[in-house]
Design a protein around this motif. Sequence first.
Motif, PDB file in Angstrom:
ATOM      1  N   ALA A   1      48.339 105.130 -43.499  1.00 19.01           N
ATOM      2  CA  ALA A   1      47.615 105.366 -44.749  1.00 19.01           C
ATOM      3  C   ALA A   1      48.176 104.509 -45.889  1.00 19.01           C
ATOM      4  O   ALA A   1      47.421 103.896 -46.657  1.00 19.01           O
ATOM      5  N   LEU A   2      49.494 104.437 -45.993  1.00 23.12           N
ATOM      6  CA  LEU A   2      50.107 103.641 -47.060  1.00 23.12           C
ATOM      7  C   LEU A   2      49.776 102.164 -46.913  1.00 23.12           C
ATOM      8  O   LEU A   2      49.518 101.474 -47.900  1.00 23.12           O
ATOM      9  N   ASP A   3      49.771 101.675 -45.669  1.00 19.46           N
ATOM     10  CA  ASP A   3      49.427 100.271 -45.450  1.00 19.46           C
ATOM     11  C   ASP A   3      47.999 100.009 -45.919  1.00 19.46           C
ATOM     12  O   ASP A   3      47.727  99.006 -46.572  1.00 19.46           O
ATOM     13  N   CYS A   4      47.093 100.917 -45.592  1.00 12.76           N
ATOM     14  CA  CYS A   4      45.704 100.756 -46.015  1.00 12.76           C
ATOM     15  C   CYS A   4      45.585 100.792 -47.535  1.00 12.76           C
ATOM     16  O   CYS A   4      44.873  99.971 -48.128  1.00 12.76           O
ATOM     17  N   LEU A   5      46.280 101.721 -48.170  1.00 14.08           N
ATOM     18  CA  LEU A   5      46.225 101.806 -49.630  1.00 14.08           C
ATOM     19  C   LEU A   5      46.797 100.551 -50.297  1.00 14.08           C
ATOM     20  O   LEU A   5      46.292 100.099 -51.332  1.00 14.08           O
ATOM     21  N   ARG A   6      47.851  99.978 -49.692  1.00 12.83           N
ATOM     22  CA  ARG A   6      48.418  98.735 -50.233  1.00 12.83           C
ATOM     23  C   ARG A   6      47.418  97.590 -50.147  1.00 12.83           C
ATOM     24  O   ARG A   6      47.389  96.710 -50.994  1.00 12.83           O
TER      25      ARG A   6
ATOM     26  N   GLN B   1      41.192 110.847 -41.683  1.00 14.70           N
ATOM     27  CA  GLN B   1      40.649 110.991 -40.332  1.00 14.70           C
ATOM     28  C   GLN B   1      41.019 109.787 -39.472  1.00 14.70           C
ATOM     29  O   GLN B   1      41.470 109.939 -38.332  1.00 14.70           O
ATOM     30  N   GLN B   2      40.848 108.586 -40.017  1.00 14.86           N
ATOM     31  CA  GLN B   2      41.152 107.365 -39.256  1.00 14.86           C
ATOM     32  C   GLN B   2      42.644 107.249 -38.950  1.00 14.86           C
ATOM     33  O   GLN B   2      43.035 106.857 -37.848  1.00 14.86           O
ATOM     34  N   THR B   3      43.489 107.578 -39.924  1.00 17.49           N
ATOM     35  CA  THR B   3      44.933 107.472 -39.681  1.00 17.49           C
ATOM     36  C   THR B   3      45.402 108.534 -38.697  1.00 17.49           C
ATOM     37  O   THR B   3      46.284 108.266 -37.873  1.00 17.49           O
TER      38      THR B   3
ATOM     39  N   GLY C   1      34.350 100.127 -42.715  1.00 19.23           N
ATOM     40  CA  GLY C   1      34.770  99.062 -41.799  1.00 19.23           C
ATOM     41  C   GLY C   1      36.114  98.485 -42.206  1.00 19.23           C
ATOM     42  O   GLY C   1      36.956  98.159 -41.354  1.00 19.23           O
ATOM     43  N   PHE C   2      36.308  98.339 -43.510  1.00 19.45           N
ATOM     44  CA  PHE C   2      37.589  97.849 -44.012  1.00 19.45           C
ATOM     45  C   PHE C   2      38.716  98.789 -43.608  1.00 19.45           C
ATOM     46  O   PHE C   2      39.739  98.367 -43.070  1.00 19.45           O
ATOM     47  N   VAL C   3      38.505 100.092 -43.826  1.00 20.12           N
ATOM     48  CA  VAL C   3      39.528 101.086 -43.484  1.00 20.12           C
ATOM     49  C   VAL C   3      39.809 101.044 -41.985  1.00 20.12           C
ATOM     50  O   VAL C   3      40.966 101.002 -41.568  1.00 20.12           O
TER      51      VAL C   3
ATOM     52  N   ALA D   1      35.934 110.584 -53.295  1.00 20.74           N
ATOM     53  CA  ALA D   1      35.678 111.862 -52.618  1.00 20.74           C
ATOM     54  C   ALA D   1      35.387 111.642 -51.137  1.00 20.74           C
ATOM     55  O   ALA D   1      35.701 112.493 -50.311  1.00 20.74           O
ATOM     56  N   ASP D   2      34.794 110.512 -50.798  1.00 21.21           N
ATOM     57  CA  ASP D   2      34.516 110.178 -49.392  1.00 21.21           C
ATOM     58  C   ASP D   2      35.668 109.404 -48.769  1.00 21.21           C
ATOM     59  O   ASP D   2      35.933 109.527 -47.577  1.00 21.21           O
ATOM     60  N   PHE D   3      36.332 108.580 -49.588  1.00 13.79           N
ATOM     61  CA  PHE D   3      37.370 107.685 -49.072  1.00 13.79           C
ATOM     62  C   PHE D   3      38.566 108.443 -48.505  1.00 13.79           C
ATOM     63  O   PHE D   3      39.005 108.177 -47.388  1.00 13.79           O
ATOM     64  N   THR D   4      39.116 109.374 -49.258  1.00 14.40           N
ATOM     65  CA  THR D   4      40.338 110.066 -48.841  1.00 14.40           C
ATOM     66  C   THR D   4      40.179 110.790 -47.509  1.00 14.40           C
ATOM     67  O   THR D   4      40.987 110.580 -46.602  1.00 14.40           O
ATOM     68  N   PRO D   5      39.131 111.617 -47.321  1.00 19.26           N
ATOM     69  CA  PRO D   5      38.991 112.281 -46.021  1.00 19.26           C
ATOM     70  C   PRO D   5      38.787 111.284 -44.882  1.00 19.26           C
ATOM     71  O   PRO D   5      39.309 111.473 -43.784  1.00 19.26           O
TER      72      PRO D   5
END
Length: 179
Positions: free
Chosen positions: A45-50, A17-19, A64-66, A9-13
Motif C-alpha cells: 500500500a505504501l509503495d502504491c501511495l508513493r 483489497q488489492q494489497t 489499472g494503475f493500482v 471513497a472508492d480508492f482506499t477500499p
Amino acid sequence: MAAATIPLADFTPYLLQQTALRASLLQTSFGFAADEWDDLRQDLALDCLRRLPKFDSSRGNWQGFVRGVVRHHACVLASRQKFRPQPQPIEESEAGSACELPAEDFRPLLELGLDTERVLASLPPDLTSIARLLAEMPVSVVRRKTGLTAAQLNRSIARIRAAFMQAGFRPQAGGGACD
C-alpha cells in the motif's frame, strides 16, 4: 497530474483489497511467514501511495494503475524473498548445547556479497546505478526510469555482465522472472 481525479471513497477500499490479495498470494506462493501478512500489505500500500503522484488518467484508469503498481511491487518482494537466505533447522546432535550455526556456514554467502560489491565498485557510476536498479526491477522499468533506449540499456547490461564474467561469476540456469 490527474491524481486529484481519483475518488478517495472508492480508492482506499480498492487499494486495501488489492494489497490484501497480493499479500495473501505472496504468503502462500513465496514462503512468507503468516505473521508477515500485515507487513506485506502495508508495504504494498505504501509503495502504491508513493507512486500515486505519477498516475496519469490519459494512460488508463486509476484501478489499472493500482493493480499494476501493486502487482509490480509484489513481484519485487517475491524476488527478494526468493533470494533471501532461509534459516535451516539445527539438529540437536549438530548443535550440541549451543544453538548457533558455525561461522563457516555463512562464509560463502558473505564472500559472494563482498565479491559482488567489489565488481560493482569497479564499474563506472552509471553502470553501478543501472546494475543496482536491475537487481530490484524489470528491464522495462529500468529503461523508463533511466531514459535509455533499449539498445543503450542492452549495451550497459552487456558491459555489466562482462565485468562479472571477468571477475569469475558465471550465469546460473533457472533464474526465473516475475514480469
